[in-house]
Write an enzyme that holds these catalytic residues in place. Structure first.
Site, PDB file in Angstrom:
ATOM      1  CG  ASN A   9      -1.932   1.116   1.232  1.00 63.71           C
ATOM      2  OD1 ASN A   9      -1.824   2.062   0.455  1.00 63.71           O
ATOM      3  ND2 ASN A   9      -2.902   1.026   2.110  1.00 63.71           N
ATOM      4  NE  ARG A  90      -5.865   1.769  -0.762  1.00 67.94           N
ATOM      5  CZ  ARG A  90      -5.833   2.956  -0.176  1.00 67.94           C
ATOM      6  NH1 ARG A  90      -4.715   3.415   0.340  1.00 67.94           N
ATOM      7  NH2 ARG A  90      -6.908   3.703  -0.105  1.00 67.94           N
ATOM      8  CG  HIS A 179     -12.784   3.068   2.139  1.00 72.99           C
ATOM      9  ND1 HIS A 179     -13.595   4.086   2.603  1.00 72.99           N
ATOM     10  CD2 HIS A 179     -11.519   3.439   2.445  1.00 72.99           C
ATOM     11  CE1 HIS A 179     -12.865   5.005   3.179  1.00 72.99           C
ATOM     12  NE2 HIS A 179     -11.593   4.642   3.097  1.00 72.99           N
ATOM     13  NE  ARG A 240     -10.577  12.413   2.689  1.00 74.63           N
ATOM     14  CZ  ARG A 240     -10.279  11.129   2.721  1.00 74.63           C
ATOM     15  NH1 ARG A 240     -11.189  10.237   3.096  1.00 74.63           N
ATOM     16  NH2 ARG A 240      -9.069  10.713   2.409  1.00 74.63           N
ATOM     17  CD  GLU A 382      -8.485  -1.762   3.104  1.00 72.33           C
ATOM     18  OE1 GLU A 382      -8.850  -0.982   2.205  1.00 72.33           O
ATOM     19  OE2 GLU A 382      -7.976  -1.378   4.173  1.00 72.33           O
TER      20      GLU A 382
END
Length: 396
Positions: A9, A90, A179, A240, A382
């Protein structure tokens, strides 16, 4: 000789990795290289109950990978590079091109770079790392696993915005979501825990960490998701804003005399829990402040719960009810009060939280025996999804 597969990642200045032994799927090492391209890069490698740490200047991602492979060899984590069977990466933005994970050749890597305008901080770094792995480990399969690919099953009514259609035709302006790898993993795991085929289930997955998104999964496919063209849309997050009226942005920009780039930076980095509470982007800090009587922190938490609850409500309508709701990621897995706050008052939808079972940070069913909707907390993985796709596509 055992086979080892990397799950990578990469960020603009970081490289997170896990190494899995296959086919056992055992994690034998994991770690992080931070501040790549900056002074005093930080290296952490965990293995066999040990932790190696180092601080040095690492100029770019290729040097980082070279250093990492040498260090893994020195630490006897990898005895020989021939043990490395492949690497899975990823990738944030796959656009409409990558509808599933893909074996990466030069043409595919170039496409990842071409999609950089959809994820300018991530895709270029990910392409660099992929090229570096292929250079240092020639002939080994390299697989891209895309955050967006799980959501490419959304129908037009979910992914199109109500703006002139030519913007979609000319510029691919649409909802992409994010995601996806996490949503896919926890949905599949929930089906396993229910002992049912995922094709027969309607599932709402809530990936809530510093960033967060909610997804409606029907028969194992994403049919709607809260993040949009970028990860800025949807629920209130750590820093955010989530959904806002675009006219509000114009109003603030005029009042503050700032341009659109500054406004987007504020929405991405200075809003959410941080902007509302004035305390922190970390839910733990905000909860502590609220418990201490901080009124802004209390309101921030109420808004945080409210936005997730509203998306769950939307997706109950989209799906025509749900069989399962899943909470995952940093806040979803670990905040007992968050899950309770979100689900409180949703008994009308057949959702009954077992408050005692909810006192957990592990994989668990947290709904009552009489609840019509099963509710789970499932730690996301993940990296495991990346490795499984790498094994399958790379014929490992």
């Amino acid at each position: 000789m055992s086979k080892k597969v990397f799950a990578i990642n990469a960020g603009s200045s970081s490289l997170k990795f896990s190494i899995y032994e296959v086919p056992s799927e055992e994690v034998i090492s994991s770690g992080l290289i931070e501040r790549i391209g900056l002074a005093d890069s930080l290296v952490t490698i965990k293995y066999d109950g040990n932790k190696f740490e180092d601080k040095l200047d690492i100029a770019d991602h290729e040097i980082a990978i070279n250093y990492l492979l040498e260090k893994l060899n020195e630490l006897d984590i990898i005895a020989d590079y021939d043990e490395i069977a492949g690497s899975g990466h990823r990738i944030v933005a796959g656009g409409e091109h990558f509808k599933s994970s893909a074996l990466l050749g030069e043409e595919e890597i170039q496409k990842v770079e071409d999609l950089a305008e959809f994820a300018p901080l991530h895709n270029p770094a990910e392409a660099k790392v992929i090229r570096a792995f292929q250079k240092l480990l020639p002939g080994k399969p390299t697989v891209g696993v895309f955050d967006t690919s799980f959501h490419t099953t959304m129908p037009e009514k979910a992914y199109l915005y109500s703006v002139p259609y030519k913007y979609y035709e000319d510029y691919q302006a649409r909802r992409y979501g994010a995601h996806g790898t996490s949503h896919k993993y926890v949905a599949q795991r929930a089906a396993e825990l229910e002992g049912k085929n995922i094709e027969d289930l309607k599932i709402i997955t809530c990936h809530v960490g510093n960033g967060g998104s909610i997804t409606a999964v029907d028969g194992g496919k994403s049919v709607d998701t809260s993040m949009g063209f970028t990860p800025l849309a949807g629920i209130t997050m750590g820093t955010r804003s989530g959904d806002v009226d675009p006219s509000l942005l114009q109003y603030i920009m005029k009042k503050e005399n700032i341009d659109i780039d500054q406004m987007i930076n504020i929405l991405n980095k200075e809003s959410g829990l941080l902007g509302l509470s004035g305390v922190s982007s970390d839910m733990r800090d905000v909860e502590e402040a609220a418990n201490g009587g901080n009124e802004r922190a209390k309101v921030a938490i109420e808004i945080y719960y409210d936005r997730v609850k509203k998306y769950i409500g939307q997706y109950l309508a989209v799906l025509g009810g749900a069989d399962v709701i899943v909470f995952t990621a940093g806040v979803g897995e670990n905040s007992i009060t968050f899950r309770q706050g979100v689900l409180e008052g949703m008994e009308w939808a057949g959702i009954e939280l077992d408050k005692e079972a909810n006192q957990t940070r592990d994989e668990a069913k947290i709904s009552t025996a009489s609840s019509k909707v099963a509710v789970y907390t499932i730690p996301t993985d993940e990296e495991l999804m990346i490795v499984r796709d790498t094994v399958a596509l790379g014929n490992i």
